[in-house]
Scaffold this motif. Structure first.
Motif, PDB file in Angstrom:
ATOM      1  N   CYS A 275       1.180 -21.659 -10.264  1.00 40.88           N
ATOM      2  CA  CYS A 275       0.280 -20.820 -10.075  1.00 40.88           C
ATOM      3  C   CYS A 275       0.400 -19.783 -11.109  1.00 40.88           C
ATOM      4  O   CYS A 275       1.295 -19.259 -11.620  1.00 40.88           O
ATOM      5  CB  CYS A 275       0.537 -19.895  -8.679  1.00 40.88           C
ATOM      6  SG  CYS A 275      -0.293 -18.533  -8.498  1.00 40.88           S
TER       7      CYS A 275
ATOM      8  N   HIS B  39     -10.781 -26.048  -6.584  1.00 40.55           N
ATOM      9  CA  HIS B  39     -10.254 -24.779  -6.158  1.00 40.55           C
ATOM     10  C   HIS B  39      -9.326 -25.066  -5.179  1.00 40.55           C
ATOM     11  O   HIS B  39      -9.440 -25.988  -4.270  1.00 40.55           O
ATOM     12  CB  HIS B  39     -11.158 -23.691  -6.039  1.00 40.55           C
ATOM     13  CG  HIS B  39     -12.043 -23.968  -4.863  1.00 40.55           C
ATOM     14  ND1 HIS B  39     -13.055 -25.045  -4.819  1.00 40.55           N
ATOM     15  CD2 HIS B  39     -11.979 -23.702  -3.669  1.00 40.55           C
ATOM     16  CE1 HIS B  39     -13.842 -24.910  -3.765  1.00 40.55           C
ATOM     17  NE2 HIS B  39     -13.176 -24.383  -2.779  1.00 40.55           N
ATOM     18  N   GLY B  40      -8.381 -23.753  -4.968  1.00 42.19           N
ATOM     19  CA  GLY B  40      -7.467 -23.801  -4.072  1.00 42.19           C
ATOM     20  C   GLY B  40      -6.872 -22.471  -3.850  1.00 42.19           C
ATOM     21  O   GLY B  40      -7.122 -21.706  -4.817  1.00 42.19           O
ATOM     22  N   THR B  41      -5.910 -22.260  -2.855  1.00 42.15           N
ATOM     23  CA  THR B  41      -4.871 -20.917  -2.761  1.00 42.15           C
ATOM     24  C   THR B  41      -3.606 -21.441  -3.103  1.00 42.15           C
ATOM     25  O   THR B  41      -3.190 -22.396  -2.739  1.00 42.15           O
ATOM     26  CB  THR B  41      -5.195 -20.370  -1.549  1.00 42.15           C
ATOM     27  OG1 THR B  41      -4.844 -21.093  -0.562  1.00 42.15           O
ATOM     28  CG2 THR B  41      -6.741 -19.622  -1.459  1.00 42.15           C
ATOM     29  N   CYS B  42      -3.032 -20.345  -3.692  1.00 43.91           N
ATOM     30  CA  CYS B  42      -1.482 -20.443  -3.797  1.00 43.91           C
ATOM     31  C   CYS B  42      -0.926 -20.423  -2.604  1.00 43.91           C
ATOM     32  O   CYS B  42      -1.175 -19.493  -1.991  1.00 43.91           O
ATOM     33  CB  CYS B  42      -0.973 -19.465  -4.927  1.00 43.91           C
ATOM     34  SG  CYS B  42       0.726 -19.523  -5.145  1.00 43.91           S
TER      35      CYS B  42
ATOM     36  N   CYS C 246       1.599 -16.718  -2.946  1.00 43.52           N
ATOM     37  CA  CYS C 246       1.110 -15.367  -3.110  1.00 43.52           C
ATOM     38  C   CYS C 246      -0.397 -15.448  -2.357  1.00 43.52           C
ATOM     39  O   CYS C 246      -1.048 -14.200  -2.422  1.00 43.52           O
ATOM     40  CB  CYS C 246       0.955 -14.843  -4.689  1.00 43.52           C
ATOM     41  SG  CYS C 246      -0.180 -15.747  -5.839  1.00 43.52           S
ATOM     42  N   GLY C 247      -1.046 -16.570  -2.189  1.00 42.59           N
ATOM     43  CA  GLY C 247      -2.518 -16.463  -1.625  1.00 42.59           C
ATOM     44  C   GLY C 247      -3.584 -16.118  -2.876  1.00 42.59           C
ATOM     45  O   GLY C 247      -4.736 -16.204  -2.224  1.00 42.59           O
ATOM     46  N   ALA C 248      -3.214 -16.387  -4.190  1.00 40.29           N
ATOM     47  CA  ALA C 248      -4.172 -16.158  -5.040  1.00 40.29           C
ATOM     48  C   ALA C 248      -5.132 -17.458  -5.139  1.00 40.29           C
ATOM     49  O   ALA C 248      -5.024 -18.365  -4.761  1.00 40.29           O
ATOM     50  CB  ALA C 248      -3.573 -16.157  -6.535  1.00 40.29           C
ATOM     51  N   ALA C 249      -6.679 -16.978  -5.100  1.00 43.35           N
ATOM     52  CA  ALA C 249      -7.696 -18.030  -5.351  1.00 43.35           C
ATOM     53  C   ALA C 249      -7.583 -18.581  -6.761  1.00 43.35           C
ATOM     54  O   ALA C 249      -7.301 -17.677  -7.781  1.00 43.35           O
ATOM     55  CB  ALA C 249      -8.964 -17.407  -5.087  1.00 43.35           C
ATOM     56  N   LEU C 250      -7.447 -19.951  -7.071  1.00 47.26           N
ATOM     57  CA  LEU C 250      -7.179 -20.487  -8.100  1.00 47.26           C
ATOM     58  C   LEU C 250      -8.070 -21.607  -8.420  1.00 47.26           C
ATOM     59  O   LEU C 250      -8.759 -22.194  -7.323  1.00 47.26           O
ATOM     60  CB  LEU C 250      -5.962 -21.244  -8.289  1.00 47.26           C
ATOM     61  CG  LEU C 250      -4.716 -20.285  -7.856  1.00 47.26           C
ATOM     62  CD1 LEU C 250      -3.315 -21.342  -7.723  1.00 47.26           C
ATOM     63  CD2 LEU C 250      -4.380 -19.356  -9.038  1.00 47.26           C
TER      64      LEU C 250
ATOM     65  N   SER D 165      -3.873 -24.003 -13.719  1.00 44.08           N
ATOM     66  CA  SER D 165      -4.576 -23.223 -13.093  1.00 44.08           C
ATOM     67  C   SER D 165      -4.831 -21.948 -13.567  1.00 44.08           C
ATOM     68  O   SER D 165      -4.364 -21.503 -14.596  1.00 44.08           O
ATOM     69  CB  SER D 165      -3.652 -22.565 -11.864  1.00 44.08           C
ATOM     70  OG  SER D 165      -2.672 -21.974 -12.235  1.00 44.08           O
TER      71      SER D 165
ATOM     72  N   HIS E  66      -9.531 -17.586 -10.229  1.00 42.87           N
ATOM     73  CA  HIS E  66     -10.750 -18.135  -9.721  1.00 42.87           C
ATOM     74  C   HIS E  66     -11.965 -17.086 -10.446  1.00 42.87           C
ATOM     75  O   HIS E  66     -12.953 -17.474 -10.687  1.00 42.87           O
ATOM     76  CB  HIS E  66     -11.030 -18.501  -8.320  1.00 42.87           C
ATOM     77  CG  HIS E  66     -12.427 -19.352  -8.056  1.00 42.87           C
ATOM     78  ND1 HIS E  66     -13.522 -18.906  -7.683  1.00 42.87           N
ATOM     79  CD2 HIS E  66     -12.440 -20.630  -8.120  1.00 42.87           C
ATOM     80  CE1 HIS E  66     -14.210 -19.930  -7.453  1.00 42.87           C
ATOM     81  NE2 HIS E  66     -13.516 -20.868  -7.474  1.00 42.87           N
TER      82      HIS E  66
END
Length: 89
Positions: free
Chosen positions: A28, A52-55, A58-62, A75, A78
């Motif tokens: 991430c 795309h996805g999320t970590c 930490c929930g970050a949009a990637l 990564s 986003h």
């Protein structure tokens, strides 16, 4: 016949080693934690190596890009990807 009586088209049991989609390691860019992210077969089949996805940490949009040679996901945030994409038209 009720909806519970309708047979499912999917097998009821999968082999122990069944994986619905391949998972690739990635780091991430937000928190630096390593994770494995699933990449759908359809993306790889059609030659798409981005998504795309999320970590999970930490929930970050990637925005994720698969490096085919190293089999590792790269990564970037986003929102930065979207700005870069808009700038290139």
């Amino acid at each position: 016949m009720t909806t519970t009586d309708v047979p499912s088209p999917l097998p009821t049991r999968f082999p122990a080693d069944f994986k619905p989609q391949p998972r690739y390691p990635g780091t991430c860019c937000g928190c630096g934690e390593q994770s494995e992210f699933p990449v759908p077969f359809t993306m790889l089949h059609f030659g798409w190596n981005t998504g795309h996805g999320t970590c999970p940490h930490c929930g970050a949009a990637l925005h994720l890009m698969l490096n085919i040679k190293s089999q590792h996901l790269l990564s970037e945030p986003h929102d930065i990807y979207l700005k870069r994409r808009e700038a290139t038209g």
